[in-house]
Design an enzyme around this catalytic site. Structure first.
Site, PDB file in Angstrom:
ATOM      1  N   GLY A  43       0.816  -1.215   0.000  1.00  0.00           N
ATOM      2  CA  GLY A  43       0.000   0.000   0.000  1.00  0.00           C
ATOM      3  C   GLY A  43       0.848   1.263   0.000  1.00  0.00           C
ATOM      4  N   CYS A  44       1.882   1.271   0.806  1.00  0.00           N
ATOM      5  CA  CYS A  44       2.740   2.459   0.897  1.00  0.00           C
ATOM      6  C   CYS A  44       3.532   2.654  -0.394  1.00  0.00           C
ATOM      7  CB  CYS A  44       3.671   2.349   2.095  1.00  0.00           C
ATOM      8  SG  CYS A  44       2.748   2.305   3.656  1.00  0.00           S
ATOM      9  N   THR A  45       3.916   1.570  -1.021  1.00  0.00           N
ATOM     10  CA  THR A  45       4.618   1.664  -2.304  1.00  0.00           C
ATOM     11  C   THR A  45       3.681   2.217  -3.372  1.00  0.00           C
ATOM     12  OG1 THR A  45       6.109  -0.149  -1.719  1.00  0.00           O
ATOM     13  CG2 THR A  45       5.857   0.338  -4.063  1.00  0.00           C
TER      14      THR A  45
END
EC number: 1.11.1.24
Length: 150
Positions: A43-45
């Site tokens: 998700g953060c990527t």
């Protein structure tokens, strides 16, 4: 949590290169400050790559970007290099900035509740005032959410 109309606290952090980044370095500029839970996770990527891929469009609207998580400098550096982000990532290991913005709180995943970084994005104007807060971040379309908001 900081809200629309609030003044941004004058924060200081360390970026992926070990350099000090101060909010005052951005005075007179529009700024996107986004908080993400953990570098190199799916998700953060997706969220960070969405911002990277739309960086020029955001800059054309006058915005700079800062990403912040509680990851250590080494992890931020690895994440930054792996995906060639054109903006700094702050390693807020003591969570002072995260807490100052109110991006720390209760989270629930698969029935388990715990404290963690809330995926929030703050849009800040040239006077240091919060113009918008995005609390329901769509990781893959995050840049589009910001562009619509501005």
């Amino acid at each position: 949590m900081l809200e629309i109309g609030d003044k941004v606290p004058d924060f200081v952090g360390i970026d992926q290169e070990g350099k000090q980044i101060k909010y005052s370095d951005y005075q007179g500029k529009k700024l996107v400050v986004y908080f993400y839970p953990k570098a190199n996770t799916p998700g953060c990527t997706a969220e960070s790559c969405s911002l990277r891929d739309n960086y020029q469009a955001l800059q054309a609207k006058g915005y700079e970007i800062i990403g912040i998580s509680a990851d250590p400098v080494e992890k931020q550096k690895s994440f930054h290099e792996k995906f060639s982000f054109p903006f700094p990532l702050i390693a807020d290991t003591d969570k002072k900035i995260i807490q100052a913005f109110g991006a720390w709180g209760k989270k629930k995943i698969m029935g388990r509740e715990y404290d963690g970084i809330l995926r929030y994005t703050f849009l800040i104007d040239e006077e240091g005032q919060i113009k918008d807060v995005i609390t329901k971040v769509k990781t893959k379309e995050h840049a589009e959410q910001i562009l619509k908001a501005i």
